[in-house]
Design an enzyme around this catalytic site. Sequence first.
Site, PDB file in Angstrom:
ATOM      1  N   GLY A  83      39.666  44.454  33.669  1.00 12.71           N
ATOM      2  CA  GLY A  83      39.148  43.492  32.698  1.00 12.71           C
ATOM      3  C   GLY A  83      40.179  42.418  32.431  1.00 12.71           C
ATOM      4  N   ASP A  87      41.278  33.807  26.116  1.00 10.25           N
ATOM      5  CA  ASP A  87      40.954  33.555  24.712  1.00 10.25           C
ATOM      6  C   ASP A  87      40.920  32.073  24.353  1.00 10.25           C
ATOM      7  OD1 ASP A  87      41.100  36.279  24.640  1.00 10.25           O
ATOM      8  OD2 ASP A  87      42.848  36.389  23.324  1.00 10.25           O
ATOM      9  N   GLN A 143      37.904  35.451  20.719  1.00 13.57           N
ATOM     10  CA  GLN A 143      37.442  36.321  21.815  1.00 13.57           C
ATOM     11  C   GLN A 143      35.915  36.450  21.882  1.00 13.57           C
ATOM     12  OE1 GLN A 143      39.607  40.100  21.733  1.00 13.57           O
ATOM     13  NE2 GLN A 143      41.076  39.186  23.145  1.00 13.57           N
ATOM     14  N   TYR A 146      35.141  37.675  25.408  1.00 11.77           N
ATOM     15  CA  TYR A 146      35.589  39.061  25.624  1.00 11.77           C
ATOM     16  C   TYR A 146      34.747  40.045  24.808  1.00 11.77           C
ATOM     17  CZ  TYR A 146      39.040  42.912  25.965  1.00 11.77           C
ATOM     18  OH  TYR A 146      39.681  44.111  26.181  1.00 11.77           O
TER      19      TYR A 146
HETATM   20  P1  NDP Z   1      46.065  44.792  32.547  1.00 12.27           P
HETATM   21  O1  NDP Z   1      46.012  43.324  32.292  1.00 12.27           O
HETATM   22  O2  NDP Z   1      47.366  45.506  32.385  1.00 12.27           O
HETATM   23  O3  NDP Z   1      45.514  45.106  34.030  1.00 12.27           O
HETATM   24  C1  NDP Z   1      44.297  44.559  34.403  1.00 12.27           C
HETATM   25  C2  NDP Z   1      43.824  45.209  35.674  1.00 12.27           C
HETATM   26  O4  NDP Z   1      42.559  44.644  36.039  1.00 12.27           O
HETATM   27  C3  NDP Z   1      44.756  44.956  36.852  1.00 12.27           C
HETATM   28  O5  NDP Z   1      44.675  46.044  37.711  1.00 12.27           O
HETATM   29  C4  NDP Z   1      44.138  43.723  37.497  1.00 12.27           C
HETATM   30  O6  NDP Z   1      44.471  43.559  38.873  1.00 12.27           O
HETATM   31  C5  NDP Z   1      42.662  44.018  37.311  1.00 12.27           C
HETATM   32  N1  NDP Z   1      41.898  42.777  37.320  1.00 12.27           N
HETATM   33  C6  NDP Z   1      42.058  41.724  36.483  1.00 12.27           C
HETATM   34  N2  NDP Z   1      41.215  40.740  36.821  1.00 12.27           N
HETATM   35  C7  NDP Z   1      40.510  41.178  37.885  1.00 12.27           C
HETATM   36  C8  NDP Z   1      39.525  40.604  38.705  1.00 12.27           C
HETATM   37  N3  NDP Z   1      39.073  39.368  38.479  1.00 12.27           N
HETATM   38  N4  NDP Z   1      39.034  41.313  39.725  1.00 12.27           N
HETATM   39  C9  NDP Z   1      39.492  42.572  39.951  1.00 12.27           C
HETATM   40  N5  NDP Z   1      40.414  43.189  39.223  1.00 12.27           N
HETATM   41  C10 NDP Z   1      40.935  42.483  38.195  1.00 12.27           C
HETATM   42  O7  NDP Z   1      44.929  45.418  31.640  1.00 12.27           O
HETATM   43  P2  NDP Z   1      44.960  46.711  30.700  1.00 12.27           P
HETATM   44  O8  NDP Z   1      45.449  47.871  31.446  1.00 12.27           O
HETATM   45  O9  NDP Z   1      45.595  46.317  29.430  1.00 12.27           O
HETATM   46  O10 NDP Z   1      43.404  46.854  30.388  1.00 12.27           O
HETATM   47  C11 NDP Z   1      42.551  47.690  31.165  1.00 12.27           C
HETATM   48  C12 NDP Z   1      41.165  47.635  30.529  1.00 12.27           C
HETATM   49  O11 NDP Z   1      41.249  48.075  29.178  1.00 12.27           O
HETATM   50  C13 NDP Z   1      40.564  46.237  30.479  1.00 12.27           C
HETATM   51  O12 NDP Z   1      39.174  46.311  30.710  1.00 12.27           O
HETATM   52  C14 NDP Z   1      40.830  45.789  29.070  1.00 12.27           C
HETATM   53  O13 NDP Z   1      39.897  44.835  28.634  1.00 12.27           O
HETATM   54  C15 NDP Z   1      40.681  47.099  28.317  1.00 12.27           C
HETATM   55  N6  NDP Z   1      41.385  47.133  27.055  1.00 12.27           N
HETATM   56  C16 NDP Z   1      42.734  46.930  26.984  1.00 12.27           C
HETATM   57  C17 NDP Z   1      43.366  46.977  25.760  1.00 12.27           C
HETATM   58  C18 NDP Z   1      44.831  46.753  25.634  1.00 12.27           C
HETATM   59  O14 NDP Z   1      45.301  46.652  24.478  1.00 12.27           O
HETATM   60  N7  NDP Z   1      45.610  46.696  26.695  1.00 12.27           N
HETATM   61  C19 NDP Z   1      42.641  47.238  24.521  1.00 12.27           C
HETATM   62  C20 NDP Z   1      41.227  47.462  24.713  1.00 12.27           C
HETATM   63  C21 NDP Z   1      40.635  47.409  25.933  1.00 12.27           C
HETATM   64  P3  NDP Z   1      45.764  42.676  39.307  1.00 12.27           P
HETATM   65  O15 NDP Z   1      46.972  43.516  39.014  1.00 12.27           O
HETATM   66  O16 NDP Z   1      45.572  42.382  40.741  1.00 12.27           O
HETATM   67  O17 NDP Z   1      45.733  41.442  38.455  1.00 12.27           O
END
Ligand code: NDP
Length: 237
Positions: A83, A87, A143, A146
Amino acid sequence: MRSVLVTGGNRGIGAAICICLKELGYNVIGSYNANHEQAAAFSKKYDIPFYSFDLANPEITEQKIQEILKNHGPIDCLVHNAGITNDGFFHKMTLERWQNVLQTNLLSCFQVTHPLIQGMRERSFGRLVYITSVNALKGQIGQTNYCAAKAGLIGFVKALALENANKNITVNAIAPGYTETDMVSAMNESVLSQIVETIPAKRLAKPEEIADSVAFLLSDKASYITGTTLHINGGMY
Ligand code: NDP
């Protein structure tokens, strides 16, 4: 050995999920977007095959899921975790930013799930977990894109759960609160410390705390839990 596809599995919450499930004996397959060097190192370290594709591109995503099925056979479990945020106040938001977040976080569910669900129905087994967010429930300034996408996931999960409950397929969402990952470290430090003050637990979640709950929802112990959203937010909401 059950197989699981984890999107966004190379870092953050997704990486913790991959490591946890690998340790539990799953055949883990991961995906990421464009972080090639980091993903290659992670893939090698944990012996997890990774596929690169942009969820914002529906055609490529569908092709890659088909390729994964061809290379690895049936997929028993899906953790759709990838994800993004982009923002900005709604009155200043461009259509491009709106659509990019909606496609990546929500609409991609179609391309990722559709090729997998028929096989799960035929085999009478499936576990699907979608990572939403506390902000889907409570809203967050800046957001709208989002929150709309993440709230949409919750509705999707409820309906898909009903359609597949009689096929031994469970479909659930996990709504993390603020978690220690790159997504959060990109935030302004003083804004983040103000947010932490509002969390009753007075700290961020650790990615491993989200991963453990994913593992539970995929396990046989959770076979009667479907259509629900598990909130993991330190009491924030
Ligand atoms: P990160 O930003 O640390 O990692 C995002 C991941 O998603 C990476 O593996 C990235 O790949 C991949 N990704 C991003 N954009 C794309 C795309 N367009 N196509 C394919 N893959 C993509 O995110 P988090 O670990 O923080 O978050 C994981 C999930 O949890 C998300 O859905 C987020 O919305 C949700 N979340 C996170 C929170 C937080 O506080 N961290 C809170 C609530 C929900 P690459 O490395 O290649 O960019």
